[in-house]
Design a protein around this motif. Structure first.
Motif, mmCIF file in Angstrom:
data_model
loop_
_atom_site.group_PDB
_atom_site.id
_atom_site.type_symbol
_atom_site.label_atom_id
_atom_site.label_comp_id
_atom_site.label_asym_id
_atom_site.label_seq_id
_atom_site.Cartn_x
_atom_site.Cartn_y
_atom_site.Cartn_z
ATOM 1 N N TYR A 287 68.675 107.252 -19.521
ATOM 2 C CA TYR A 287 69.875 107.108 -19.558
ATOM 3 C C TYR A 287 70.810 105.854 -20.112
ATOM 4 C CZ TYR A 287 69.335 111.562 -17.129
ATOM 5 O OH TYR A 287 69.024 113.073 -16.650
ATOM 6 N N ARG A 288 70.208 104.891 -19.420
ATOM 7 C CA ARG A 288 70.783 103.453 -19.594
ATOM 8 C C ARG A 288 70.738 103.208 -21.060
ATOM 9 N NH1 ARG A 288 68.328 100.989 -15.784
ATOM 10 N NH2 ARG A 288 66.573 100.162 -17.285
ATOM 11 N N ARG A 289 69.631 103.431 -21.718
ATOM 12 C CA ARG A 289 69.751 103.125 -23.138
ATOM 13 C C ARG A 289 70.423 103.969 -23.939
ATOM 14 N NH1 ARG A 289 64.615 103.596 -27.330
ATOM 15 N NH2 ARG A 289 65.542 102.419 -29.049
ATOM 16 N N ARG A 290 70.788 105.057 -23.489
ATOM 17 C CA ARG A 290 71.813 105.973 -24.152
ATOM 18 C C ARG A 290 73.118 105.197 -24.154
ATOM 19 N NH1 ARG A 290 68.443 110.166 -22.147
ATOM 20 N NH2 ARG A 290 68.107 111.797 -23.888
ATOM 21 N N MET A 291 73.508 104.953 -22.744
ATOM 22 C CA MET A 291 74.672 104.191 -22.326
ATOM 23 C C MET A 291 74.955 103.074 -23.304
ATOM 24 S SD MET A 291 76.286 106.463 -20.388
ATOM 25 C CE MET A 291 77.324 105.786 -19.318
ATOM 26 N N ILE A 292 73.856 102.271 -23.377
ATOM 27 C CA ILE A 292 73.965 101.083 -24.458
ATOM 28 C C ILE A 292 74.399 101.232 -25.678
ATOM 29 C CG2 ILE A 292 72.735 98.924 -25.082
ATOM 30 C CD1 ILE A 292 71.489 98.856 -22.508
ATOM 31 N N CYS A 293 73.551 102.451 -26.282
ATOM 32 C CA CYS A 293 73.688 102.640 -27.627
ATOM 33 C C CYS A 293 75.366 103.439 -27.855
ATOM 34 C CB CYS A 293 72.958 103.919 -27.753
ATOM 35 S SG CYS A 293 71.226 103.231 -28.197
ATOM 36 N N ALA A 294 75.571 104.060 -26.882
ATOM 37 C CA ALA A 294 77.203 104.707 -27.094
ATOM 38 C C ALA A 294 78.200 103.430 -26.927
ATOM 39 C CB ALA A 294 77.480 105.551 -25.595
ATOM 40 N N PHE A 295 77.828 102.575 -25.960
ATOM 41 C CA PHE A 295 78.769 101.443 -26.260
ATOM 42 C C PHE A 295 78.881 100.597 -27.427
ATOM 43 C CE2 PHE A 295 79.439 96.942 -25.403
ATOM 44 C CZ PHE A 295 80.402 96.618 -24.791
ATOM 45 N N LEU A 296 77.690 100.242 -27.794
ATOM 46 C CA LEU A 296 77.457 99.634 -29.025
ATOM 47 C C LEU A 296 78.093 100.115 -30.317
ATOM 48 C CD1 LEU A 296 73.769 97.920 -28.581
ATOM 49 C CD2 LEU A 296 76.104 96.691 -28.458
ATOM 50 N N THR A 297 77.840 101.556 -30.381
ATOM 51 C CA THR A 297 78.416 102.346 -31.439
ATOM 52 C C THR A 297 80.009 102.203 -31.424
ATOM 53 O OG1 THR A 297 76.550 104.011 -31.310
ATOM 54 C CG2 THR A 297 78.619 104.527 -32.395
#
Length: 534
Positions: A287-297
């Motif tokens: 989940y954390r990786r998804r949140m980081i990807c969403a943030f960076l996007t």
């Protein structure tokens, strides 16, 4: 040709030939995209109407120091209210779309959007105008712009999900373009009140139509499954695929397989969700990786300076020496290019992939920003027509890269990387980040351009240069995968695989689906390896 090859060929043809019902839902939801695009964009054309400044006793004359500083604060506050409302709305929709459902949340958001537009168009003082912007931000930015791509992603087949969800970006920028050209047309009116009030009041039309159509939309089948309503979910899936008495058996098989996959994955997700809290979004590695990807996007897209450049495009063109109606016409042409670019984005995203689109787009924007900063430093305030025209050229080249590769991709990627039970919260987080960034950039922009001029571009150049390698090395590709299978790219278990099954594996899966339907099978499919079903 074997049975499995025949099924897969038919499936490919089917998902490329989108059903009318599926397309109709996507386009109906795009009224929310149009509402956002128009509502957000109309403020740019409003800033090009001298009558608006005159009515609220504001000034564009920098020699009137006190009033000019006050005007810049009002302009910054106007955009901050919209973005702040969007942030609050994003937090609300993360809860409501899970608790009330996707469809009922639309019924909450659209009346507020209508009220916000009415307050802006009928404003008798600047406070009333700002309240209208706040309500518009809450409903349009916070609710509709989060919910539309989320809803679209949950009813789109894997092979064309990028194209279908990209229509959110296409129609969103169509709203930008429409607002810009309406502003241009109204600029030539002799009625000063009509010049600025009519473009603002038009924004109530799109949410009003959406409010009328929403009762006829189906609920998301994945949300229905999560609420233990499998019969209702199957009815929606069957209708989305156009299954009926005369349906091709391969198409019906694909519908059953897709429903089987999503229903079993939802059950697995529900078991995981039972022990999860809000902090699990940041503690669990996948989940954390998804949140980081969403943030960076979203942070990366906004950090190219896109909304600053567009929102203040009229002022930027004026700074480049253009006067009268020309800045408004250039701003309208600018968003028209963006609209065409978004359609190109929707056509290529399923071919070249989400990650490649972002990398190409960010790279192009970075190069254009460097040239724009250099040209602005050299020629703003001068009478060099060649240098000033070059500045306009790089603004248009910039929006070409952003529109063709970044704009629609951001919504597609963030709407598909989260599992069903946290998709609304994940996408809400994505858009909250987007509009928190917007608040910071847009609030500061009028003063920044007035005080430091071209140097404000350096902020976006540096941030984009940092974000680009992070996207290249950290983001997984998601094209062609079902929403359920994307979880594997982030380290989650996928209960049922459909993509790239061999003939033997697909035959076994079909047998298992039929057996389970007859009540003879176990409650789950055991997976021996990624892409392997037994």
């Amino acid at each position: 040709m074997t049975r499995s090859e025949s099924v897969q060929t038919a499936q490919t043809a089917h998902v490329q030939k989108i059903t009318f019902f599926n397309l109709a839902i996507v386009l109906a939801l795009c009224l929310g995209s149009l509402t956002y695009g128009y509502t957000f964009s109309i403020v740019s054309t409003t800033l090009g109407q001298p009558s608006w400044f005159k009515y609220f006793n504001l000034t564009q004359d920098p020699t009137d120091t006190e009033r000019y500083a006050y005007t810049n604060r009002i302009i910054g506050g106007m955009n901050a209210c919209f973005s702040g409302g969007g942030f609050l709305g994003a937090l609300f929709v993360g809860w409501s779309s899970d608790y009330l459902g996707r469809k009922k949340t639309l019924l909450v958001g659209t009346p507020i959007a209508i009220l916000g537009g009415a307050l802006q168009g009928g404003a008798v003082n600047i406070a009333m105008f700002l309240v209208g912007r706040l309500l518009g931000g809450f409903s349009v930015v916070g609710i509709l712009v989060v919910l539309v791509p989320l809803f679209q992603s949950e009813i789109a087949p894997p092979a064309t999900r990028g194209f279908l969800v990209s229509q959110h970006g296409v129609v969103l920028v169509l709203g930008y373009s429409l607002a810009a050209w309406v502003g241009v047309a109204c600029y030539f009116s002799d009625n000063e009140a009509f010049q600025w009030r009519f473009p603002l009041i038009v924004q109530v039309i799109w949410p009003l139509i959406m409010l009328i159509l929403t009762p006829f939309l189906p609920e998301s089948p994945r949300w229905l499954l999560f609420k233990d309503r499998p019969a209702d979910a199957w009815n929606v899936v069957a209708k989305l695929h156009g299954t009926g008495q005369e349906t091709d058996p391969a198409v019906a098989s694909f519908a059953r397989e897709e429903f089987y996959q999503m229903s079993h994955q939802v059950q697995a997700d529900k078991r995981m969700a039972a022990g999860e809290t809000l902090m699990t979004l940041f503690k669990k590695p996948s989940y954390r990786r998804r949140m980081i990807c969403a943030f960076l996007t979203m942070f990366g897209a906004e950090s190219t300076g896109i909304l600053v450049i567009y929102n203040y495009s009229v002022l930027l063109y004026q700074g480049l020496g253009f006067t009268g109606s020309i800045p408004l016409i250039l701003a309208a042409a600018y968003v028209s290019v963006a609209c065409c670019g978004n359609y190109i984005n929707s056509m290529i995203i399923d071919r070249i992939g989400r990650k490649s689109c972002l990398v190409i787009g960010f790279s192009g924007c970075l190069i254009c920003l460097c040239f724009e900063a250099a040209l602005s430093a050299q020629y703003i305030g001068s009478s060099d027509s060649a240098g000033l025209s070059a500045g306009v050229f790089f603004l248009f080249l910039y929006i070409t890269f952003y529109g063709c590769f970044v704009d629609a991709t951001t919504f597609v990627y963030c709407s598909e990387i989260f599992p069903t039970h946290i998709r609304s919260r994940g996408l809400a987080f994505s858009l909250a980040i987007l509009f928190l960034s917007t608040i910071a950039y847009l609030e500061a922009a009028p003063t920044a351009f007035a005080e430091v001029g071209w140097k404000y571009y350096l902020l976006f150049i540096i941030l984009t240069a940092i974000n680009l390698p992070l996207v290249m090395y950290f983001f997984p590709e998601t094209k062609g995968l079902s929403l359920e299978e994307i979880g594997e790219r982030f380290g989650d278990e996928v209960v049922v695989h459909l993509t790239d099954l061999s003939e033997e594996e697909r035959a076994k899966l079909d047998e298992r689906i039929i057996a389970e339907k007859q009540g003879l099978a176990a409650d789950h499919v055991e997976m021996t390896a990624p892409g392997k079903a037994v």
